[in-house]
Each structure stands twice: as C-alpha cells, then as structure tokens.
Write a protein that holds these residues in place. Structure first.
Motif, PDB file in Angstrom:
ATOM      1  N   GLU A 180      13.011 -10.275   2.437  1.00 24.99           N
ATOM      2  CA  GLU A 180      13.096  -8.849   2.802  1.00 24.99           C
ATOM      3  C   GLU A 180      11.825  -8.385   3.512  1.00 24.99           C
ATOM      4  OE1 GLU A 180      13.784 -10.006  -0.205  1.00 24.99           O
ATOM      5  OE2 GLU A 180      15.659  -9.131  -0.991  1.00 24.99           O
ATOM      6  N   TYR A 239      10.701 -14.197  -0.288  1.00 23.50           N
ATOM      7  CA  TYR A 239      10.293 -12.835   0.084  1.00 23.50           C
ATOM      8  C   TYR A 239      10.958 -12.389   1.386  1.00 23.50           C
ATOM      9  CZ  TYR A 239       6.617 -14.408  -3.114  1.00 23.50           C
ATOM     10  OH  TYR A 239       5.935 -14.929  -4.175  1.00 23.50           O
ATOM     11  N   TRP A 297       4.084  -2.367  -6.542  1.00 23.63           N
ATOM     12  CA  TRP A 297       4.153  -3.582  -7.354  1.00 23.63           C
ATOM     13  C   TRP A 297       2.807  -3.975  -7.926  1.00 23.63           C
ATOM     14  CZ3 TRP A 297       8.136  -7.775  -7.182  1.00 23.63           C
ATOM     15  CH2 TRP A 297       9.400  -7.215  -6.961  1.00 23.63           C
ATOM     16  N   LEU A 299      12.995  -0.380   0.940  1.00 22.18           N
ATOM     17  CA  LEU A 299      12.903  -1.614   0.155  1.00 22.18           C
ATOM     18  C   LEU A 299      12.502  -1.314  -1.288  1.00 22.18           C
ATOM     19  CD1 LEU A 299      12.911  -4.680  -0.152  1.00 22.18           C
ATOM     20  CD2 LEU A 299      10.647  -4.750   0.896  1.00 22.18           C
ATOM     21  N   TRP A 310      13.969  -3.524  -4.471  1.00 23.09           N
ATOM     22  CA  TRP A 310      13.260  -4.729  -4.920  1.00 23.09           C
ATOM     23  C   TRP A 310      12.797  -4.573  -6.352  1.00 23.09           C
ATOM     24  CZ3 TRP A 310       8.790  -7.613  -1.980  1.00 23.09           C
ATOM     25  CH2 TRP A 310       9.312  -8.758  -1.371  1.00 23.09           C
TER      26      TRP A 310
END
Lengths: 404, 404
Positions: A63, A61, A259, A42, A46
């Motif tokens: 995923e 969200y 993130w 991911l 992303w």
C-alpha cells in the motif's frame, strides 16, 4: 482497497507536482522527485494485524509502495532481512542494545536489491523497455538482474575499480556492461550522454523517483521488527545516501499514519575519511555538499564524491538531530574482523564503517550506554573477499593439522 | 509444551539407540546416527496456524529440531528462503510449474548455514568448546562463522582448490584454518587424526547427528510454502547428500504428523559427470557407492568422491521412485547463464547442475509438463565469480557508451 495508495510525485525544492502514471525523471528545476501517498485514507484501513499473514518480503508494505498493479511486481524474494542482536559486540562497545539490520541476506547480496526491485517493477508498469545507469557495482548488479527478470534491457557503466564480483553479476545477467577508467561521476557522465542520445530510461541514483521507495522499506521493517517502536539511533553508511533519505521518509510516513509515536531516531550518515563530502557539509552546517576531489576508500560503495540527494541526506540528519562522521579505512577493516570474530557475521566494509562509527560515537558520549542502536550492514562481506587478509598453512595429504 | 520434542538417537543400520543429552558421533557400528522425536505427542499440539506469528527463520520449527533450550539457539537469521516461481525458464523447458528454492538468500550465502546453525546450537547445548571439520568450502565457512557467534573454537581443513571466498570467510571468523593439497577426502583424514589426538568434537558431515536436522528444514519450508502440499519432483545437487537425506526425513516426519497426505515427491540426486558415485550406484541398483577416483568439476560443492551417507541418499531416491543423474560442466555453466538471463537469478554451479538435470529429465519424459517441480539452488553465484566469463569494453572518461 487499492493495492497502492500512490497519488502523485512532488519536487522537494520547487514544490511542482507530477503525475505518477507517466515516466518522470528529475524535476524541471533539476531536483529529484519524491513520491506521495494518500496517507489519510490509508490510515483508515491499515492495522498492524494486517501484516502477520503477509509474505516475508518488502512487498508486505505494498500500500505504501508505488506499484499499482500486483502483476507488475518483479521479485526475487527481497526484504524482511534479519534484525540481529549483537550482544557480544555491544558489550565490547559498551552499548546495551545493539542491533544489526543485515542487508547481506537479500538477493544480489546487498541492500541495492530493494531499490532495484521497486524501481524495476515501476519501470515495467510504466512500459520502460531499456534503462541505463552508472554504478559503483552493487546497484548495477541488482538493477541488471532485476531488469533481466522483468525482460527489460539494461546498460550499466561502472568504474574498472568496482568490486569484481559485481562486474560478473552484470555480465551473467546479459546486461550491456561498460567499464570506465574513472569514478562513478565519470560513469554518470557517460550514461547521461547515452540517455540523451538514445532516449533511454535514466535509472541513475535519484534520477528516477522510485528507488527511494524501495530503500524506505528498511525503515518500515526496522519499525515492524521492533514491534512498532523506533530505536534511539540509526547509523547508515552513506554514499549516494538514498537509504538514509528512504528511512527518514518511512519514519515520517509511519508517524503520519500514527503507527510510531516516539521522537524519530537520530540518523547518522557514516562516510569514509577518503570521501566525506556530507560530513564536511554537516560540520560546516551547510545545506548541501561540495564535490570531494581525489576520493578513495576500500569501502567502494560509499565512494561518491557528490551525491545528487545530498541536501535531502543533510535535512534528514539535521531534522532528527543526528550527525555525520568519517571513518578511516584501517579502522573499518579492524572493525570488520572484530564483528566476524565476536558475532559470526561477515559484513561488507561499508557496514563495518557504520559499526566503527558506532564505537566512536559511544566513546565520545554521543551515544549513551542505555540507548537502542540499529546499524545498517548494507551488504554481504562475501562480495568483498579482498578486504580479508588470509595467511594460512598449506599441508600435504599426509601432514598433521596445525593448531594456531 | 516443550521447546523440542527430541527423544533419542538411533542407528539406521544396527538399530542401536543413543542418549541425546551427551555428545554422540558415529554409531559403534560406524554408521551415522539419526534423531528421533515424539511425533505422536507433537501431533496433538502442532497446528498449521501456529506458524503464522513465528519468526521467518528455520527456528519456527523448533519442536522438530534437537535444541531443547531456546537460550542455546545460535542464529544469524537463517531459513525461510524464497520459493520463487521460474516461469520464463519453465516455459523454456516445457514445465508448467517450476520453482526454485533459493538457498543463496541466507547467512554465509549457502544452504550450509542451516546445518551449521542447528549443529553449532546443539554443540553449544552439549558443552562443546572446540570442533573440527573438513570441507569443500561452504560448510567450513558456515560452521566457522556460527562457531564464532557461539564462542566455540573451530578448526577447518579445506582443499587448496576450494572457492577462495570460503577461505576468506573462515579466516575472518578467526577459525584455525588449514589448506591441503588434495580433495575433501584428504582433508577428512587430517581432521580424523586431529580429532583422535586432541579429543575435539568431530563436525565432519554426518559424524555428528544434528546437521541433518538443520538441512531438513528445507523440506519443511517447501511444504509450508506450498501450503502443506508437496511437489511432484524435488531436484537436489548431491555431494555429501545431507540435504537430500534431510528433505526425505522432513517429508516422512510431516507425513507421520498427518500434515502432508500426498505421495512423497520423487527425489532426484544430481551430480557432476566428473564426480558421480551416487549416479553410478543408482544405475547399478546398488545400496551404496564406491570411491570415485580422479574426481573433478567446476561445481566444487559436489566434488565428494565417497559420501558417508551414500546409503541414506540412495534409500531416499529408491523409496520415492526418484532417480540420479550426472551433468557435464559445460552443460551446467550454460544453464547458469540462461537462468540469469531469463530469471535474474545468479545461481551457484551446483544449483545450475540441478536445473540442467531438470531440463534433461523433461526432455527424456521422466518429468511431465504438468508436474510441479522444485529445484534447490544451494548457494549464491556470488561465491563463484570465476564461473562467469566477462569480456567488456573499457572506456576512457570521455568516451561514448557502447551498446552491444
């Protein structure tokens, strides 16, 4: 790219792994199961920019949620609740940056909609036709209504003392509703018996693995709404504690995805002084709680004498250097009124407890003036009209308005 | 570019023009005032792409709202409520594309939050320190809470028969609340007297010009959520009718901006059979309504015997080739239950009336199967628990769950 990066389930106690394409309840060792995703894959795809055009619901969200086919999503438009500045209340408490994540602005009027939306969607995907659960009110209302939307039959057992409005929500949904003269723990025993006897899907807190995934979106949203920064402290009213477990899981997943880079926020479990098993365990530095006898509080949603996921809540608190704190009913009711008068927000008593805890932790210096603090209001005050005392003049049509 | 393209106010009856930077109430001729913007200038700057990065609230349309300085915005995160497909209910009614605009998912639990957010923000901008208003409950609750957030003092007068929860919302906000043994028309007289005597800002329906602007955002959102297309029919439960007036105003402004090109949707004013002055006027093709004596309905929000803006509601209905229709209490309560069972949505009785009207208009052929229909649910069912009949088994802790 897949709709979901779901890979498997695992047991946080004995590490056993389970398939996610079959119905799973607890681990054979008795522990709740947690959901895993292919975060490394991911991570390649992303980007924050991906979100700007997505719908303003928790499904943005997808995923990182367990539903693998979009057609199984059962939604009433839940999620992306407001993160509101509470400037006047913050000034009153001596906190420069105080925010409220307002979970009253959501279908069914409480954060329970998140767990229900994701839990019911996944149940639909797995072919569930009938589910059962005990509830303190709000979760039952949410699961009953989402189950109705999904065409799944629901049986709900709640204490006679649970908020009346949640009883009406279950009834209007067409769910099979039973009341019990007792606590949620008594309702849980009745459900456990029925599950065994009739082979129902057990949607009790943490007995199915997907409710956490819905709740975790609160953590994802807080991070996105703060532009992928995290606050210093997050306070959460804690009954079953699934929201706190979920927020902790979200923050760890975001950190693994790269993130968020800061230290995780200190997570605070707020309980009522009339039912504080997590606080007691935390004070004694224990890994799990004990059953709290004769529990009682006006904040009905957090009247949970023994949470199945207590060890996960305590782990989240310990790992983030958070704390646990208990609030008296009189304190939280006073805080509820103050919030409405200063900020125009009518919060639920559980949310008021979390604000009251914020005030106390600021007073004793655990929270600093310069810190950024996010408080979860888990539902709308509308669902608890009995927490407000009303004494007002009643006029005849030709009377003159009184000005107090 | 300016935050707002506000230019002036005008009277739709006598055409007199007013300045928007001073407090204005009704026109000297007694008519409500409408707000105007420089649409030709805005047309040069507004692009659909401008919206994608904006917050998911009604303030995303700030250029077309009357607040001129962002710091005067008083917000609890209202707006961009879900537009939900109602596939199973649509199938049940024989309508292919049935949508619900769910105004229950908003601060204070009803669409009144829109008018209050914009009305209170503008009042703050104009320096108002104390306002007064009569209410059937939800508007008073919304204005009391938003006024608290703005630091404006509020006096609210509501019928003793108004929903109990709205009474509690006003009380918790710290507003000066009075009840009256009568209808909203009686409350209105008491407020009118107090306004005159104490020089208060009169926030009664349409006696200040900005509530319409808040309500009109429902129309802007429906158009944006349908990707700048409009449905064939919009149904709206009509008491004071401000929402319908606002939606009509929004659609005309969007048409003038060139954002929507189709024929305007047919607007339907839905009332209760126990209080249907607009329906009577429409049936008689009159431009205004007459006072409806001895009005009574379980859908308390639309118990308005004579609306100040009746002529504007009727104009919207006539101009769009819409209609007006009355629903019996028994019909709307039956529809409310059906919506919850088929769609998992617990709507307010006023919203249920609008769905019941949809069913009737499909049955008599006024709505065609192929048409796109949007129904406004103006509030959460949570605020009206008494509309649900609950009769459920009460168990002892050691009993077995009953399955109905």
């Amino acid at each position: 790219m897949p709709f979901s990066y779901l890979t498997h389930l695992h047991c946080p106690k004995c590490e056993k792994v389970y398939r996610p394409d079959e119905i799973q309840q607890l681990c054979v060792c008795g522990s709740p199961l947690l959901v895993d995703y292919d975060l490394q894959e991911l991570k390649k795809h992303w980007r924050p920019s991906a979100f700007s055009g997505r719908p303003s619901t928790l499904w943005r969200y997808h995923e990182l949620l367990p539903v693998t086919a979009p057609e199984n999503v059962v939604t009433l438009g839940e999620g992306m609740t407001p993160l509101l500045p509470m400037n006047r209340l913050g000034m009153d408490m001596g906190i420069g940056r105080l925010w409220m994540k307002d979970e009253g602005i959501i279908p069914t009027g409480s954060f329970k909609a998140r767990g229900a939306a994701v839990g019911v969607s996944k149940a639909k995907e797995l072919g569930v036709q009938e589910l059962a659960m005990p509830t303190n009110g709000n979760a039952g209302a949410a699961w009953a209504l989402y189950a109705a939307r999904a065409g799944i039959r629901a049986s709900i057992v709640m204490p006679v003392g649970a908020p009346l409005i949640t009883r009406n929500e279950c009834a209007v949904s067409g769910a099979n509703l039973n009341l019990v003269k007792g606590l949620i723990s008594d309702a849980g025993k009745i459900v456990g018996q029925a599950v065994k006897e009739h082979g129902l899907y057990d949607a009790s807190t943490l007995k199915e693995p997907y409710r956490i995934e819905g709740k975790k979106t609160m953590g994802l949203e807080i991070a996105e709404q703060l532009e992928w920064n995290v606050p210093d402290v997050i306070l959460y009213p804690t009954g079953g504690g699934v929201g706190l477990i979920g927020i902790y899981k979200a923050l760890r997943e975001l950190a693994e995805l790269g993130w968020i880079k800061d230290k995780l926020p200190r997570l605070v479990a707020v309980q009522s002084a009339g039912c504080a098993p997590i606080v007691k365990a935390w004070e004694e530095r224990k890994p799990a709680s004990e059953f709290w006898t004769d529990s009682s509080t006006v904040a009905f949603g957090i009247n949970v004498p023994k949470a199945l996921g207590d060890f996960l809540v305590l782990e989240a608190v310990y790992q983030t250097e958070g704390c646990a704190i208990a609030i008296e009913d009189a304190e939280l009711l006073e805080e509820q009124r103050k919030i409405a008068r200063l900020e125009g927000a009518f919060v639920c008593p559980e949310g008021a407890a979390a604000f009251s805890a914020t005030r106390k932790l600021r007073e004793n210096g655990w929270i600093k003036e310069s810190e950024t603090v996010v408080v979860l209001n888990t539902g709308s005050g509308i669902k608890y009209p009995e927490t407000v005392h009303v004494e007002v003049p009643v006029l005849e049509p030709h009377d003159v308005m009184r000005r107090s």
